[in-house]
Design an enzyme around this catalytic site. Structure first.
Site, PDB file in Angstrom:
ATOM      1  N   CYS A  82       1.207  -1.113   0.010  1.00 48.75           N
ATOM      2  CA  CYS A  82       0.366   0.410   0.030  1.00 48.75           C
ATOM      3  C   CYS A  82       0.972   1.639  -0.356  1.00 48.75           C
ATOM      4  O   CYS A  82       1.447   1.157  -1.158  1.00 48.75           O
ATOM      5  CB  CYS A  82      -1.113  -0.187   1.107  1.00 48.75           C
ATOM      6  SG  CYS A  82      -2.774   0.770   0.700  1.00 48.75           S
ATOM      7  N   HIS A 195      -4.037  -5.048   0.563  1.00 47.73           N
ATOM      8  CA  HIS A 195      -3.427  -5.413   1.532  1.00 47.73           C
ATOM      9  C   HIS A 195      -3.119  -7.299   1.239  1.00 47.73           C
ATOM     10  O   HIS A 195      -3.876  -7.908   1.656  1.00 47.73           O
ATOM     11  CB  HIS A 195      -4.260  -5.111   2.255  1.00 47.73           C
ATOM     12  CG  HIS A 195      -3.800  -3.463   2.584  1.00 47.73           C
ATOM     13  ND1 HIS A 195      -2.752  -3.082   4.124  1.00 47.73           N
ATOM     14  CD2 HIS A 195      -4.471  -2.270   1.956  1.00 47.73           C
ATOM     15  CE1 HIS A 195      -3.066  -1.500   4.226  1.00 47.73           C
ATOM     16  NE2 HIS A 195      -4.147  -1.700   2.435  1.00 47.73           N
ATOM     17  N   GLU A 197      -2.291  -8.748   3.322  1.00 53.20           N
ATOM     18  CA  GLU A 197      -2.881  -9.537   5.405  1.00 53.20           C
ATOM     19  C   GLU A 197      -3.797  -9.100   5.287  1.00 53.20           C
ATOM     20  O   GLU A 197      -4.354  -9.804   6.047  1.00 53.20           O
ATOM     21  CB  GLU A 197      -1.361  -8.961   5.915  1.00 53.20           C
ATOM     22  CG  GLU A 197      -2.126  -7.273   6.303  1.00 53.20           C
ATOM     23  CD  GLU A 197      -1.392  -6.138   5.732  1.00 53.20           C
ATOM     24  OE1 GLU A 197      -2.082  -5.111   5.295  1.00 53.20           O
ATOM     25  OE2 GLU A 197      -1.238  -6.326   3.938  1.00 53.20           O
TER      26      GLU A 197
END
Length: 213
Positions: A82, A195, A197
Site C-alpha cells: 500500500c 493489502h 494481509e
C-alpha cells in the site's frame, strides 16, 4: 523450512496483521525499528497506511529511509504494501508534493476515476478486485504466479502510482473506466497497492510466493 522476514516498524501499517499472515506461511517475522537490522535483513517488508507525506516523514525521522535503501543495494527480496509501495516512488501528491525514496521513477497522484457514462466514480477505492497482467507474462517470476491469475485482493486507497516506465507496472486494475497501477516490480523489488494481509487465502498465497523468492 522457516524463513526470516523483517517488517519495518516506522509507525505506519498493519504491522501485526502482516506478522500473523507471515506466521501462517511458516515464516518467522521480525518487527524492527533498528536501521542496522533493517539494512541487513534476509527479506524485508515495508507496510504503510494513511497519507504519503506523513509516512515519508516518519520513515526519515527514524533514519529508516536510508536503511531501506541500504537493504535494496544488497539485492534481496523486498515487498512494499500500500503506502509502502507508494513510498518507492520519487514523489507523492497527497496534501502537497512530498519526496519519496526515488527507487522508481514516477509519482503518486489522486485517482481521477469516472464511469462509462462520464460521471465520477466514488473514491476512495474500498473493496476486492482482481489485478491483471499489465503486459504479457508480467506475472512470471513474481508472487502473483503463486496466487494465480484469478486471485482477488483487498484494496483501500485514493491515490495511485504513476510509473515513468511502463515496464515497472506489472499489474493493473480498473476503477470505473480508469486503469490504475496495482503492482510494480524490478528485479528483487516488489510493491502492491492492495493489502495481502487482509486478502484471505489469496493474500496468503501471494505472501507465500514472496517468501519463496
Amino acid at each position: 523450512m522457516t524463513l526470516n522476514c523483517t517488517i519495518v516498524d516506522y509507525g505506519s501499517g498493519n504491522l501485526f496483521s502482516v506478522m500473523e499472515s507471515l506466521k501462517r506461511c511458516n515464516a518467522s517475522p521480525i518487527l524492527s525499528s533498528d536501521p542496522d537490522s533493517v539494512a541487513n535483513a534476509d527479506r524485508l517488508i515495508l507496510p504503510g497506511v494513511g497519507a504519503f507525506g506523513r509516512a515519508a516523514e516518519q520513515l526519515r525521522a527514524t533514519g529508516l529511509d536510508a536503511a531501506v535503501l541500504r537493504y535494496l543495494e544488497r539485492e534481496r527480496p523486498f515487498l512494499g504494501i500500500c503506502v509502502g509501495m507508494q513510498l518507492l516512488m520519487e514523489t507523492g501528491e497527497e496534501f502537497g508534493v512530498h519526496r519519496g525514496l526515488g527507487v522508481f521513477e514516477g509519482t503518486v497522484s489522486k485517482i481521477a476515476a469516472e464511469r462509462e457514462d462520464g460521471k465520477p466514480e466514488r473514491v476512495p477505492v474500498i473493496g476486492w478486485n482482481t489485478p491483471r497482467e499489465a503486459f504479457p507474462n508480467s506475472f512470471d517470476g513474481t508472487p502473483f504466479a503463486t496466487a494465480g491469475p484469478g486471485a482477488a485482493y483487498y484494496f483501500v486507497h485514493s491515490f495511485a502510482v504513476q510509473c515513468a516506465s511502463k515496464a515497472a507496472a506489472i499489474a493493473v486494475t480498473d476503477v470505473g473506466t480508469t486503469q490504475v497501477t496495482a503492482a510494480i516490480a524490478r528485479d528483487h523489488i516488489f510493491g502492491v497497492q492492495f493489502h495481502p494481509e487482509r486478502s484471505a487465502l489469496d493474500g496468503q498465497s501471494f505472501l507465500a510466493g514472496f517468501l519463496q523468492l
